[in-house]
Every structure is written in C-alpha cells, then in structure tokens.
Design an enzyme around this catalytic site. Structure first.
Site, PDB file in Angstrom:
ATOM      1  N   LYS A  86     -18.165  41.863  18.659  1.00 22.42           N
ATOM      2  CA  LYS A  86     -17.589  42.709  19.701  1.00 22.42           C
ATOM      3  C   LYS A  86     -16.421  43.538  19.172  1.00 22.42           C
ATOM      4  O   LYS A  86     -16.010  44.518  19.808  1.00 22.42           O
ATOM      5  CB  LYS A  86     -17.162  41.887  20.917  1.00 22.42           C
ATOM      6  CG  LYS A  86     -15.987  40.968  20.705  1.00 22.42           C
ATOM      7  CD  LYS A  86     -15.676  40.172  21.963  1.00 22.42           C
ATOM      8  CE  LYS A  86     -14.509  39.232  21.782  1.00 22.42           C
ATOM      9  NZ  LYS A  86     -13.227  39.942  21.523  1.00 22.42           N
ATOM     10  N   ASP A  87     -15.873  43.170  18.009  1.00 20.01           N
ATOM     11  CA  ASP A  87     -14.760  43.909  17.408  1.00 20.01           C
ATOM     12  C   ASP A  87     -15.223  44.938  16.385  1.00 20.01           C
ATOM     13  O   ASP A  87     -14.394  45.671  15.833  1.00 20.01           O
ATOM     14  CB  ASP A  87     -13.793  42.946  16.709  1.00 20.01           C
ATOM     15  CG  ASP A  87     -13.093  42.007  17.674  1.00 20.01           C
ATOM     16  OD1 ASP A  87     -12.906  42.396  18.843  1.00 20.01           O
ATOM     17  OD2 ASP A  87     -12.742  40.890  17.266  1.00 20.01           O
ATOM     18  N   ARG A 134     -12.436  46.686  29.512  1.00 18.97           N
ATOM     19  CA  ARG A 134     -13.663  46.251  30.192  1.00 18.97           C
ATOM     20  C   ARG A 134     -13.348  45.216  31.263  1.00 18.97           C
ATOM     21  O   ARG A 134     -13.817  45.307  32.406  1.00 18.97           O
ATOM     22  CB  ARG A 134     -14.645  45.657  29.161  1.00 18.97           C
ATOM     23  CG  ARG A 134     -15.877  45.008  29.801  1.00 18.97           C
ATOM     24  CD  ARG A 134     -16.666  44.214  28.773  1.00 18.97           C
ATOM     25  NE  ARG A 134     -15.905  43.123  28.200  1.00 18.97           N
ATOM     26  CZ  ARG A 134     -15.826  41.891  28.723  1.00 18.97           C
ATOM     27  NH1 ARG A 134     -16.459  41.607  29.845  1.00 18.97           N
ATOM     28  NH2 ARG A 134     -15.120  40.951  28.133  1.00 18.97           N
ATOM     29  N   ARG A 135     -12.556  44.223  30.904  1.00 19.28           N
ATOM     30  CA  ARG A 135     -12.200  43.198  31.885  1.00 19.28           C
ATOM     31  C   ARG A 135     -11.316  43.785  32.977  1.00 19.28           C
ATOM     32  O   ARG A 135     -11.493  43.474  34.161  1.00 19.28           O
ATOM     33  CB  ARG A 135     -11.507  42.022  31.188  1.00 19.28           C
ATOM     34  CG  ARG A 135     -12.450  41.199  30.318  1.00 19.28           C
ATOM     35  CD  ARG A 135     -11.703  40.109  29.577  1.00 19.28           C
ATOM     36  NE  ARG A 135     -12.611  39.286  28.763  1.00 19.28           N
ATOM     37  CZ  ARG A 135     -12.329  38.866  27.536  1.00 19.28           C
ATOM     38  NH1 ARG A 135     -11.174  39.184  26.965  1.00 19.28           N
ATOM     39  NH2 ARG A 135     -13.196  38.130  26.859  1.00 19.28           N
ATOM     40  N   ARG A 152      -1.788  40.539  25.083  1.00 16.52           N
ATOM     41  CA  ARG A 152      -2.319  40.493  23.723  1.00 16.52           C
ATOM     42  C   ARG A 152      -2.029  39.139  23.085  1.00 16.52           C
ATOM     43  O   ARG A 152      -1.304  38.319  23.606  1.00 16.52           O
ATOM     44  CB  ARG A 152      -1.690  41.609  22.877  1.00 16.52           C
ATOM     45  CG  ARG A 152      -2.178  43.016  23.180  1.00 16.52           C
ATOM     46  CD  ARG A 152      -3.627  43.241  22.788  1.00 16.52           C
ATOM     47  NE  ARG A 152      -3.935  42.739  21.454  1.00 16.52           N
ATOM     48  CZ  ARG A 152      -3.643  43.356  20.319  1.00 16.52           C
ATOM     49  NH1 ARG A 152      -3.035  44.518  20.332  1.00 16.52           N
ATOM     50  NH2 ARG A 152      -3.988  42.825  19.156  1.00 16.52           N
ATOM     51  N   ARG A 158      -2.327  33.572  24.366  1.00 14.73           N
ATOM     52  CA  ARG A 158      -2.544  34.029  25.740  1.00 14.73           C
ATOM     53  C   ARG A 158      -2.445  32.869  26.731  1.00 14.73           C
ATOM     54  O   ARG A 158      -1.923  33.021  27.832  1.00 14.73           O
ATOM     55  CB  ARG A 158      -3.902  34.726  25.852  1.00 14.73           C
ATOM     56  CG  ARG A 158      -3.968  36.025  25.072  1.00 14.73           C
ATOM     57  CD  ARG A 158      -5.246  36.775  25.350  1.00 14.73           C
ATOM     58  NE  ARG A 158      -5.694  37.524  24.184  1.00 14.73           N
ATOM     59  CZ  ARG A 158      -6.750  38.301  24.158  1.00 14.73           C
ATOM     60  NH1 ARG A 158      -7.496  38.440  25.237  1.00 14.73           N
ATOM     61  NH2 ARG A 158      -7.091  38.953  23.066  1.00 14.73           N
ATOM     62  N   CYS A 245     -13.460  50.665  22.287  1.00 17.37           N
ATOM     63  CA  CYS A 245     -12.729  49.830  23.250  1.00 17.37           C
ATOM     64  C   CYS A 245     -11.752  50.663  24.063  1.00 17.37           C
ATOM     65  O   CYS A 245     -10.992  50.140  24.861  1.00 17.37           O
ATOM     66  CB  CYS A 245     -12.015  48.681  22.547  1.00 17.37           C
ATOM     67  SG  CYS A 245     -10.631  49.186  21.555  1.00 17.37           S
TER      68      CYS A 245
END
Length: 308
Positions: A86-87, A134-135, A152, A158, A245
């Site tokens: 995903k990165d 996205r979230r 971040r 987190r 992103c």
C-alpha cells in the site's frame, strides 16, 4: 558464513516483522539460506520515517517510504527490498520491479476508541486521528459530525497517542496488527462496506533489480498467485486514475474460485463526493478489470478533482 542475501527494510517494528517473515520464508524454501549469517537484514531510514509532523499527502506522497530502499537496490547495497504494497508508488524506477508477493493478510481496517464505542456510536464531535486521506474521507462520509485530525507515527506510537487522549479514536490496518500481535486492543474490525481498504492493503511486496535473475529465482517459491491477481487489479486502478496518497482512493479485489470481484471507491477529502465502480471477471483479466473500473470513475470526476 558469508552473507548470501541482503534484505533492505525500514526500521519500524512492522517493517522489521515483514522483513523477518520474508527471511523465514526464504530460509524454509532454501536450506542453505537457513545458516546463521546467510541472510542479512539491512535497516534503511526513509524520508517517510523522519517526517512525523504532517500527513504523507502534505509531505509528498507514497514514495517517501520507498525511495531510499530503491536507491539501495540500484546502488547494489541490498539484493531485495521488502515493502507494504500500500506504500508502493504506482510507477517504479527503471530497472526495478516487484517480483514477488507474499500471501496477503486480512486487508480490513481495525477501529480503536478510548470509550469502547464503535465508529457509528461515537459521540458527535469526537476526534478521530488518522494519517491517511482514504480513512479520513470515509469516516466523514459516514459520520460528517466527527472531527478528523492527522495522526502520524508507527502503530505503537499511534496507540500511545490514543491512550494519552490526543484523539478519541483511530484506525489501523488489521494486517499490521496481526503481524505485531496487537489485535487484543481492537474495538471493532470494519467490514469493507463500512471502510473500503487501501489499494493492496495487507500485501507484502518484494522489489528487486530486474536484471538480478539469481534473486528472482530464490524468491520464486514465495510468490502467491492469488495475492498477485488481487493486487494487480487494485494497482491497475491506481494507474488508470494516476492516483497517489494525495487522493482518497479505496479498492478491494477478492477471488471466488477463478472469478475476481472488484470494488472501488474514490472520494473527496471531506467525504461529500463519492464515486464507485464494480467489476466481476476472470482472475486472468485482473489488470484489465482494474483499469476498466478506473476509466469508468475517471470519466465521472470533475476536471480538477485530483488537484491538491
């Protein structure tokens, strides 16, 4: 024993867990690599690891987590680089390729709240922290009465910020939590109907130099064809949309036998504009299905939709 293979990785706990999984799979497939010292894990600090005061979209996009690893590959300082797919940017540098995809973990998102309430039950005005657009967009699509702020740091960071009361809730990829053994803290697992995952979420990709046939052959037994079909469809969507992103893009492909079922959603950052597409077809046509869905959505988007 002299080192026979050098694995490049970021230094976060999750990145190291993924590098260790790759090492263990290589050792299992090739007994001569199981000897102590045969495989070296080389930790490389990326720009994305150093920028913690703003979102990735603001800092420049996905390549922040891969550029230094790719430089090490091109400079022959490592033989392979392990990435969270995903990165990985849509397009790779000349001379490099993703040769191998490990079996995909659960791609869904996990939800955490200090109150123990789910996303739909949070009090109006509650603060949700997340690093990704996205979230953010999907939270606001479903709950426009909530406040979303940047959050971040790695998984552990987190969760500490959540515990400290900096935010009321946050979301993390279930795959990473499973790899780190941190699933016991999850408030709820969000189904794709509620929170469609990021492109290739839960998949580990291994990047090599295209001309390095030795490393390619060593990695071949680790490749998962099912994961490849699913990730191919999802990344073909990104290519069709020229997505990064900086854009709230979500997608999920799943296999039902030889049939690939593909869902995607593109949103505005505030969740008010939503564009969706659905495709069903043969797994062998994964790239075409993803690209076609991307073309359908692109035709619906306002001209300046992807402008930061």
């Amino acid at each position: 024993m002299t080192t026979q293979l050098r694995i490049g990785t970021r230094g976060s706990p999750l990145a190291l867990a993924q590098a260790h999984e790759t090492r263990d799979r290589l050792s299992a497939a090739h007994p001569h690599l199981a000897a102590p010292g045969a495989i070296e894990i080389v930790v490389i600090k990326t720009t994305g690891d150093q920028i913690l005061d703003r979102t990735l979209a603001e800092a420049g996009g996905k390549g922040l987590f891969t550029k230094e690893l790719e430089d090490a590959l091109l400079g022959d300082r490592v033989d392979l680089a392990v990435h969270s797919m995903k990165d990985v940017p849509t397009w790779l540098p000349d001379g490099l390729e993703i040769s191998t995809l490990l079996p995909r973990e659960d791609p869904r998102d996990a939800f955490f709240s200090r109150s123990g309430k789910g996303l739909d039950e949070l009090e109006p005005g509650s603060v949700v922290g997340t690093a990704g657009l996205r979230r953010q967009a999907q939270v606001l699509e479903r709950r426009p009465d909530l406040k979303v702020v940047p959050l971040r740091g790695n998984v552990q960071t987190r969760l500490k910020k959540l515990d400290a009361g900096e935010v009321d809730a946050t979301l993390l990829a279930l795959a990473g939590l499973r790899r780190l053994g941190l699933t016991d803290r999850i408030t709820a697992i969000l189904e794709p109907e509620t929170m469609l995952p990021a492109v290739a979420q839960g998949a580990i990709g291994i990047e090599i130099r295209s001309a390095d046939e030795r490393t390619r052959a060593l990695l071949a037994p680790l490749h998962c064809a099912e994961t490849a079909a699913r990730v191919t469809a999802e990344r073909a969507l990104l290519a069709a949309l020229d997505g990064s992103c900086r854009t709230p893009i979500a997608a999920l492909a799943r296999l039902e036998g030889d049939t690939l079922v593909f869902e995607t959603k593109v949103l505005s950052a505030d969740g008010r504009q939503v564009f969706t597409a659905h495709r069903t077809g043969k797994a062998a046509d994964a790239a075409a299905l993803g690209a076609d869905a991307g073309a359908e959505i692109k035709a619906q988007l306002p001209p300046d939709f992807f402008t930061p």
